[in-house]
Design a protein around this motif. Sequence first.
Motif, PDB file in Angstrom:
ATOM      1  N   ALA A 258       0.873  -1.190   0.000  1.00 42.47           N
ATOM      2  CA  ALA A 258       0.000   0.000   0.000  1.00 42.47           C
ATOM      3  C   ALA A 258       0.901   1.229   0.000  1.00 42.47           C
ATOM      4  O   ALA A 258       2.102   1.138   0.246  1.00 42.47           O
ATOM      5  N   THR A 259       0.323   2.388  -0.257  1.00 42.47           N
ATOM      6  CA  THR A 259       1.114   3.618  -0.266  1.00 42.47           C
ATOM      7  C   THR A 259       1.468   4.036   1.157  1.00 42.47           C
ATOM      8  O   THR A 259       0.830   3.616   2.135  1.00 42.47           O
ATOM      9  N   HIS A 260       2.463   4.886   1.256  1.00 43.75           N
ATOM     10  CA  HIS A 260       2.866   5.449   2.546  1.00 43.75           C
ATOM     11  C   HIS A 260       1.660   6.110   3.220  1.00 43.75           C
ATOM     12  O   HIS A 260       1.403   5.905   4.418  1.00 43.75           O
ATOM     13  N   GLN A 261       0.904   6.892   2.453  1.00 44.27           N
ATOM     14  CA  GLN A 261      -0.243   7.620   3.000  1.00 44.27           C
ATOM     15  C   GLN A 261      -1.353   6.671   3.462  1.00 44.27           C
ATOM     16  O   GLN A 261      -1.990   6.900   4.503  1.00 44.27           O
ATOM     17  N   ASN A 262      -1.582   5.598   2.707  1.00 47.01           N
ATOM     18  CA  ASN A 262      -2.612   4.638   3.105  1.00 47.01           C
ATOM     19  C   ASN A 262      -2.219   3.903   4.377  1.00 47.01           C
ATOM     20  O   ASN A 262      -3.056   3.622   5.240  1.00 47.01           O
ATOM     21  N   PHE A 263      -0.934   3.575   4.495  1.00 43.38           N
ATOM     22  CA  PHE A 263      -0.451   2.953   5.721  1.00 43.38           C
ATOM     23  C   PHE A 263      -0.683   3.884   6.900  1.00 43.38           C
ATOM     24  O   PHE A 263      -1.185   3.461   7.946  1.00 43.38           O
ATOM     25  N   PHE A 264      -0.305   5.147   6.718  1.00 40.29           N
ATOM     26  CA  PHE A 264      -0.448   6.085   7.824  1.00 40.29           C
ATOM     27  C   PHE A 264      -1.900   6.192   8.275  1.00 40.29           C
ATOM     28  O   PHE A 264      -2.192   6.165   9.471  1.00 40.29           O
ATOM     29  N   GLN A 265      -2.817   6.304   7.340  1.00 39.72           N
ATOM     30  CA  GLN A 265      -4.226   6.456   7.700  1.00 39.72           C
ATOM     31  C   GLN A 265      -4.759   5.228   8.416  1.00 39.72           C
ATOM     32  O   GLN A 265      -5.483   5.327   9.407  1.00 39.72           O
ATOM     33  N   ALA A 266      -4.380   4.048   7.923  1.00 41.39           N
ATOM     34  CA  ALA A 266      -4.842   2.808   8.555  1.00 41.39           C
ATOM     35  C   ALA A 266      -4.291   2.682   9.970  1.00 41.39           C
ATOM     36  O   ALA A 266      -5.007   2.285  10.896  1.00 41.39           O
ATOM     37  N   ILE A 267      -3.019   3.033  10.148  1.00 46.68           N
ATOM     38  CA  ILE A 267      -2.401   2.926  11.467  1.00 46.68           C
ATOM     39  C   ILE A 267      -2.981   3.971  12.410  1.00 46.68           C
ATOM     40  O   ILE A 267      -3.212   3.700  13.594  1.00 46.68           O
ATOM     41  N   ALA A 268      -3.237   5.177  11.904  1.00 49.20           N
ATOM     42  CA  ALA A 268      -3.859   6.216  12.733  1.00 49.20           C
ATOM     43  C   ALA A 268      -5.240   5.761  13.206  1.00 49.20           C
ATOM     44  O   ALA A 268      -5.621   5.984  14.367  1.00 49.20           O
ATOM     45  N   ASN A 269      -5.990   5.107  12.314  1.00 45.39           N
ATOM     46  CA  ASN A 269      -7.312   4.583  12.688  1.00 45.39           C
ATOM     47  C   ASN A 269      -7.182   3.503  13.748  1.00 45.39           C
ATOM     48  O   ASN A 269      -7.964   3.437  14.705  1.00 45.39           O
ATOM     49  N   TYR A 270      -6.188   2.646  13.572  1.00 44.48           N
ATOM     50  CA  TYR A 270      -5.968   1.561  14.532  1.00 44.48           C
ATOM     51  C   TYR A 270      -5.632   2.132  15.911  1.00 44.48           C
ATOM     52  O   TYR A 270      -6.167   1.680  16.934  1.00 44.48           O
ATOM     53  N   ILE A 271      -4.752   3.116  15.951  1.00 43.97           N
ATOM     54  CA  ILE A 271      -4.343   3.711  17.227  1.00 43.97           C
ATOM     55  C   ILE A 271      -5.524   4.393  17.904  1.00 43.97           C
ATOM     56  O   ILE A 271      -5.680   4.333  19.121  1.00 43.97           O
ATOM     57  N   ARG A 272      -6.384   5.017  17.116  1.00 41.90           N
ATOM     58  CA  ARG A 272      -7.572   5.661  17.669  1.00 41.90           C
ATOM     59  C   ARG A 272      -8.464   4.617  18.345  1.00 41.90           C
ATOM     60  O   ARG A 272      -9.002   4.860  19.427  1.00 41.90           O
ATOM     61  N   GLU A 273      -8.604   3.457  17.725  1.00 43.36           N
ATOM     62  CA  GLU A 273      -9.460   2.417  18.282  1.00 43.36           C
ATOM     63  C   GLU A 273      -8.782   1.691  19.443  1.00 43.36           C
ATOM     64  O   GLU A 273      -9.409   1.403  20.458  1.00 43.36           O
ATOM     65  N   ALA A 274      -7.488   1.391  19.297  1.00 40.02           N
ATOM     66  CA  ALA A 274      -6.791   0.573  20.287  1.00 40.02           C
ATOM     67  C   ALA A 274      -6.355   1.352  21.522  1.00 40.02           C
ATOM     68  O   ALA A 274      -6.388   0.831  22.636  1.00 40.02           O
ATOM     69  N   TYR A 275      -5.952   2.613  21.322  1.00 44.74           N
ATOM     70  CA  TYR A 275      -5.392   3.390  22.428  1.00 44.74           C
ATOM     71  C   TYR A 275      -6.173   4.655  22.758  1.00 44.74           C
ATOM     72  O   TYR A 275      -5.794   5.390  23.671  1.00 44.74           O
ATOM     73  N   GLN A 276      -7.225   4.938  21.997  1.00 50.21           N
ATOM     74  CA  GLN A 276      -8.012   6.154  22.179  1.00 50.21           C
ATOM     75  C   GLN A 276      -7.114   7.389  22.118  1.00 50.21           C
ATOM     76  O   GLN A 276      -7.236   8.325  22.915  1.00 50.21           O
ATOM     77  N   LEU A 277      -6.190   7.404  21.158  1.00 47.75           N
ATOM     78  CA  LEU A 277      -5.266   8.513  20.975  1.00 47.75           C
ATOM     79  C   LEU A 277      -5.272   8.981  19.528  1.00 47.75           C
ATOM     80  O   LEU A 277      -5.448   8.174  18.613  1.00 47.75           O
ATOM     81  N   GLU A 278      -5.070  10.265  19.335  1.00 46.54           N
ATOM     82  CA  GLU A 278      -4.902  10.828  18.004  1.00 46.54           C
ATOM     83  C   GLU A 278      -3.412  11.055  17.766  1.00 46.54           C
ATOM     84  O   GLU A 278      -2.692  11.463  18.687  1.00 46.54           O
ATOM     85  N   VAL A 279      -2.953  10.791  16.561  1.00 48.64           N
ATOM     86  CA  VAL A 279      -1.542  10.985  16.251  1.00 48.64           C
ATOM     87  C   VAL A 279      -1.365  12.207  15.367  1.00 48.64           C
ATOM     88  O   VAL A 279      -2.299  12.658  14.699  1.00 48.64           O
ATOM     89  N   ASP A 280      -0.141  12.734  15.363  1.00 50.81           N
ATOM     90  CA  ASP A 280       0.183  13.905  14.550  1.00 50.81           C
ATOM     91  C   ASP A 280       0.025  13.553  13.076  1.00 50.81           C
ATOM     92  O   ASP A 280       0.667  12.633  12.574  1.00 50.81           O
ATOM     93  N   LYS A 281      -0.835  14.287  12.386  1.00 49.46           N
ATOM     94  CA  LYS A 281      -1.151  13.977  10.992  1.00 49.46           C
ATOM     95  C   LYS A 281       0.007  14.258  10.033  1.00 49.46           C
ATOM     96  O   LYS A 281      -0.046  13.862   8.869  1.00 49.46           O
ATOM     97  N   SER A 282       1.062  14.917  10.509  1.00 48.66           N
ATOM     98  CA  SER A 282       2.200  15.187   9.631  1.00 48.66           C
ATOM     99  C   SER A 282       2.919  13.899   9.228  1.00 48.66           C
ATOM    100  O   SER A 282       3.707  13.898   8.291  1.00 48.66           O
ATOM    101  N   GLY A 283       2.642  12.803   9.930  1.00 48.01           N
ATOM    102  CA  GLY A 283       3.270  11.532   9.597  1.00 48.01           C
ATOM    103  C   GLY A 283       2.899  11.014   8.222  1.00 48.01           C
ATOM    104  O   GLY A 283       3.576  10.122   7.686  1.00 48.01           O
TER     105      GLY A 283
END
Length: 315
Positions: A258-283
């Motif tokens: 997958a693209t770098h951007q797609n990976f980032f979005q999927a991982i950001a979604n996972y972290i939101r669900e798993a840890y209830q945290l938002e990550v810096d979108k600059s990633g």
Amino acid sequence: MIKEKDILDLTHYGLNIYAHILREYYPGETVIQLSGKECKPAKNPFNDDKHTLKLINQEWVFNYNDTELPDFSGTPFDFAELHYKLSGGELREKLNKELNLRIDEKHFYSNRSLPDQAKTTEVKSEVQIPIFSYFNAPVKNINPKKNLRLIDVYYLIKSTEYSSITDQLRAIPGKGEARKFKASKFDYVTFSGTFSKRSDKALVNHSGLLTIDFDHISNLQQLKEQLLEDEYFETELLFVSPSGDGLKWIIPIDITEATHQNFFQAIANYIREAYQLEVDKSGKDVSRACFLPHDPEAYINPKYLNPKIKKDETK
């Protein structure tokens, strides 16, 4: 057919099911607070939004009850049934879709699904160490000085090279002043690859790494331990941010999947669900700059310590 166990295995024993549903009722709020292995009482949308909802880990599943309603109790699936008005297979399909679990699909963001040849891990006892660009301060300087390996940056962060400016930054009270100081004084790297200059369009080679930035974390040690034990991602490098209240989590991705951007979005979604945290979108930016602080407790994947380096790897 999706089984309840499949869902529980991917939702921290059902805890993420509660978090996802509660955020539907209380957007923007911290809906679940962990204290050790227990959860503090949460708002109950089925009891006038009172803080009476209790989530208790019982035999590897978080069941619920209400401190005021004696008959209000059950499993994560019972709670989801109250919200979605579905049951059985329909409910499990709904949860699979809503929580982006991708059961019966390939988790492109999971290390366990990556093809062996795509991982930057051991290959017949040989380790390929990721390489990326290193830049001298200030951040306005977009021309790289050289390329560095992950192990080089690890030792640089643990050394005293940046201890003085890190202490100076953390002593600055104003956020604006601190931001200017960091931008002007800290060297930085682009963990996701080597560049002819710092620009997404000037990428030479992708390193296979992605930086996840956690800001303003109240319990850094707890989050650090959770990330190192995460069942989906193998931590490559983890260190405290220059400000002292955040973490930089460097993990592997496979851009052939997958693209770098797609990976980032999927991982950001996972972290939101798993840890209830938002990550810096600059990633999401491949050329994202990551400042190098002093952290004597920085972690690196042990496979990079005294490895047998692949013969064709150069600095």
